[in-house]
Design an enzyme around this catalytic site. Structure first.
Site: not given
Ligand code: FRU
Length: 496
Positions: A47, A50, A66, A74, A114-115, A174-175, A228
């Site tokens: 899988w 991002d 990701q 996921w 995460f991202s 996040r991100d 995000e």
């Molecule tokens: C966006 C998201 C981010 C997060 C990641 C997790 O698609 O939800 O906010 O960091 O995917 O896989």
């Protein structure tokens, strides 16, 4: 301290080895899946979502993403990794990050690395990502990992570098997207508070110690209750922010806003938001600026919570083709497929001006093709006209791109496209000064990306037709449509 560093590296190495072995073990099982794309980035197996850490380092482009290599769904997030010299041909590299530490662990509490983004700091390639551990307070923190060779990454022994969300944010924090401006590092992090999505701004001089500046940009109350993957960057003499908004649990179409960034105050003064891509399958885009000064964007060519037919074949997720971003008249961000894609062209067919009345069948077209059609609306009487692609012989299976000249609307209809999600995407278009509209299409085995008028509007959708559905047609309804020029190419595979 060196004991701590060793312990982190050992645990991380173990998790990486396990993931890499799993990829090696399973990658051949999906090679012949009919849904694999020919000229889009995909992981070797499993899988992906991002794009992360887009960067050019020592001349080569790096794409992280990701990644959950163990399943086509996921799971605890790793960072997959690939590099390229031309943004088109990618070489898969070992997994860069795997969940392993108390601040990003995956197996037991979930959900891993995460991202985030990447920057070049001197000789080092630095990844800045969100460590996520469910049932922990705070649930999301910002972390760092570094590499001297661009392949093996060490997690920073004093992670997290930002260990809690600020008063303007919330546990959804996040991100991180990091960039350099005037010798300082800046970071925007996605979050929310009081029903408004926000991009929170931080500053640092060394990428390790971060100071909270404030809210760089936020929803006006209608633009998402969680933001995000914010990406804030200069484009020509302005700044642009990209946002992937959530409304409750629903992820919606990413948008961009053009504005001015006041670095003193840490505020981005923004204008009207515009949809980045009107398709169903475009999310979490990220950009990089390359050595030639081009601002290039890649998005995840899929969307959360949708039916993904490739999952049954052991994989899911792909990236869009890379698109250069260009600011037009200070008001529109155009997306132009990177010029390197033209190196994949073969079998060119050129058609000079012609008129389509009722139906005009072009022929079989390779499933991986590029098409440019210039419609001349001065000579057009049809109420609607357009293109049917990936059509079966009997016409029952087809994907339609319909232009409505009166409404100035382009519609992507995938209700008859085969298996997979259905529905129609709609985008507005403008008529060029010369009275024309240009439609440029990149088709691949299971995707279609439509660029209208040099990327003023874009529609990206996955489709899953039968392999044998290859007819390509132009059509007009209630009158004729004039085509001033059409060129088609087969696009070579980048994976052979
Ligand atoms: C966006 C998201 C981010 C997060 C990641 C997790 O698609 O939800 O906010 O960091 O995917 O896989």
């Amino acid at each position: 301290m060196s004991d701590i560093v060793n312990a982190i590296n050992l645990k991380h190495e173990e998790a990486l080895n396990k993931a890499n072995l799993e990829i090696d073990r399973r990658k051949d099982t999906i090679k012949n899946s009919c849904y694999r794309l020919n000229n889009h980035f995909m992981a070797p197996v499993g899988w992906i979502n991002d794009p992360n850490g887009l960067v050019q380092y020592k001349g080569e482009y790096h794409l992280f993403y990701q990644y959950y290599p163990y399943d086509s769904k996921w799971g605890p997030m790793h960072w997959g990794h690939a590099k390229s010299t031309d943004l088109v041909h990618w070489e898969h590299l070992p997994v860069a990050l795997a969940p392993s530490e108390s601040y990003d662990s995956g197996e037991v509490l979930g959900y891993g690395c995460f991202s985030g983004s990447a920057v070049v700091n001197g000789e080092e390639l630095v990844l800045i990502y969100t460590g996520h551990v469910d049932n922990k307070e705070p649930m999301q923190v910002q972390c760092m990992a570094t590499s001297k060779d661009g392949i093996q990454f060490e997690k920073y022994h004093q992670n997290p570098v930002i260990d809690d969300y600020p008063e303007d944010g919330s546990p959804d924090f996040r991100d991180p997207k990091v960039w350099n401006h005037d010798g300082k590092w800046y970071m925007v992090v996605g979050s929310h508070k009081d029903g408004k999505g926000k991009a929170l701004l931080y500053v640092s001089i060394n990428l390790k110690d971060w100071e909270y500046v404030g809210v760089a940009s936020e929803s006006d109350g209608t633009q998402g209750d969680m933001w995000e993957c914010p990406d804030l960057f200069p484009l020509q003499n302005q700044h642009v922010i990209l946002v992937s908004p959530m409304y409750g649990k629903q992820n919606e179409k990413p948008f961009y806003v053009i504005g001015d960034m006041n670095y003193e105050k840490g505020v981005f003064t923004q204008q009207i938001p515009r949809t980045l891509d009107y398709g169903f399958d475009f999310y979490a885009p990220q950009t990089l600026v390359d050595d030639n000064g081009r601002r290039i964007m890649i998005g995840w060519m899929e969307k959360w919570l949708t039916n993904m037919p490739s999952q049954e074949h052991g994989w899911a997720g792909a990236m869009t083709i890379p698109r250069e971003l260009l600011l037009e008249a200070g008001t529109i961000v155009k997306q132009r497929p990177v010029t390197e894609l033209a190196n994949l062209r073969t079998n060119e067919k050129h058609y000079d001006s012609f008129v389509v009345e009722d139906k005009w069948i072009v022929n079989e077209m390779d499933v991986s093709s590029e098409v440019i059609v210039d419609f001349d609306l001065k000579e057009t009487t049809a109420s609607s006209f357009g293109i049917q692609l990936r059509c079966s012989e009997d016409g029952n299976e087809r994907t339609e791109i319909i232009l409505d000249a009166a409404k100035k609307e382009i519609i992507f209809d995938r209700n008859f496209s085969g298996v997979g999600e259905k529905g129609m995407s709609k985008a507005p278009f403008t008529i060029n000064d010369g009275g024309t509209v240009q439609v440029r299409i990149f088709m691949d085995t299971t995707s279609v990306e439509v660029f209208v008028n040099d990327g003023e509007q874009v529609i990206t959708n996955r489709i899953f037709p039968d392999e044998s559905s290859k007819l390509f047609k132009l059509f007009s309804k209630d009158g004729k449509v004039s085509v001033s020029r059409m060129t088609t190419w087969t696009l070579n595979s980048v994976w052979e």
